[in-house]
Design an enzyme around this catalytic site. Sequence first.
Site, PDB file in Angstrom:
ATOM      1  N   GLY A  46       6.127  36.786  73.543  1.00 18.67           N
ATOM      2  CA  GLY A  46       6.301  38.185  73.427  1.00 18.67           C
ATOM      3  C   GLY A  46       4.874  38.817  73.839  1.00 18.67           C
ATOM      4  N   ASN A  99       9.044  38.789  78.074  1.00 12.57           N
ATOM      5  CA  ASN A  99       9.614  39.347  76.720  1.00 12.57           C
ATOM      6  C   ASN A  99       8.342  40.452  76.445  1.00 12.57           C
ATOM      7  OD1 ASN A  99       9.319  39.536  73.688  1.00 12.57           O
ATOM      8  ND2 ASN A  99      11.235  38.858  73.839  1.00 12.57           N
ATOM      9  N   CYS A 130      10.653  45.066  66.339  1.00 18.96           N
ATOM     10  CA  CYS A 130       9.318  45.403  65.964  1.00 18.96           C
ATOM     11  C   CYS A 130       9.209  46.761  64.978  1.00 18.96           C
ATOM     12  CB  CYS A 130       8.463  45.875  67.472  1.00 18.96           C
ATOM     13  SG  CYS A 130       8.282  44.174  68.242  1.00 18.96           S
ATOM     14  N   LYS A 165      17.079  42.487  73.222  1.00 22.18           N
ATOM     15  CA  LYS A 165      17.141  41.190  72.302  1.00 22.18           C
ATOM     16  C   LYS A 165      17.850  41.759  70.980  1.00 22.18           C
ATOM     17  CE  LYS A 165      15.243  36.937  70.745  1.00 22.18           C
ATOM     18  NZ  LYS A 165      14.063  36.164  71.011  1.00 22.18           N
ATOM     19  N   ASN A 192      18.087  37.294  67.445  1.00 22.64           N
ATOM     20  CA  ASN A 192      16.559  37.070  66.925  1.00 22.64           C
ATOM     21  C   ASN A 192      16.661  36.451  65.578  1.00 22.64           C
ATOM     22  OD1 ASN A 192      13.924  37.510  66.915  1.00 22.64           O
ATOM     23  ND2 ASN A 192      13.695  39.236  67.564  1.00 22.64           N
ATOM     24  N   GLY A 243      20.264  30.714  69.073  1.00 23.13           N
ATOM     25  CA  GLY A 243      20.127  30.555  67.535  1.00 23.13           C
ATOM     26  C   GLY A 243      20.700  29.012  67.085  1.00 23.13           C
TER      27      GLY A 243
END
Length: 303
Positions: A46, A99, A130, A165, A192, A243
């Site tokens: 990220g 990302n 975030c 995402k 996520n 996941g």
Amino acid sequence: MSDLKVNIAGVEFNNPIITASGTFGFGREYAEFYPLSALGGVCTKGLTNYVKLGNPYPRIAETPMGMINAVGLQNPGADAFIKNDAEWLKKQGTNVIANVAGNSIEDYCAIVEKISDVPYVDMIELNISCPNVKEGGMAFGVLPKSVEEITKNVKKYAKKPIIVKLSPNVANIKDNAKSAEAGGADAISLINTVSGMAIDWKKRRPILANVNGGLSGPCVKPIALKMVWDCYNAVKLPIIGLGGITSYEDVLEFMICGASAVEIGTANISDPMASYNIAKDLERYVADNDIDINLLVGSLITD
């Protein structure tokens, strides 16, 4: 004829195996183990508009069938990535997904505009988990309205396809997927990490310095599969599923539930060869069964 190629929002991938953000750095360490050209794509750590040191240690804890992390988006900043890693990564023969993250709409728009001008980047993935500092710290990805707002604003500056995402820590992920679609997203990725904690019962203290963290690994796979299926039936956008994927069979399950491609995350940490091995196993399966893997997407039979 068997075929592993997939297309996400106009970008062609040699296979549907992508590494997940935060688990693969910028690929340099893993390139010592195998050629990155074996992967469909690499999703970078990220990136923020500034150097970010992340959260204090300890920030990773093992759990049964997974792990919890509170790394806090440690990264060298977008400028360092552009200068030191972007060209090198693209030359490895795989697609590059950057990302990106921020704490305000302005943050996101600025970094998306900057990354859009990098010729070595194929797509941009928005980490909307975030905190929005202008809205009291609530994550952008929690409310459908804010998902649409951040996506719509970012699209004004994007010259690359945008993947939103999605967080599983929401009331109804289908609503958030619809909001991403309404905002102009080119694709969505999910899920996520799931919010969680790890406790040291002897000390009666949390293991993570940040107290809370994001749970990932095989333990979240059933949640991710359901949410991919839910979103597949809610929107027309291509879906990248992630996941708890640790095998090519897991990849097939995600694709049958509606994912056109997958991202592999925590498995890379426990086994640096994980993504490579899964890609090769998937290649063998497709060849042995002489299929076009795209025909599996959304083929789940529920009646």
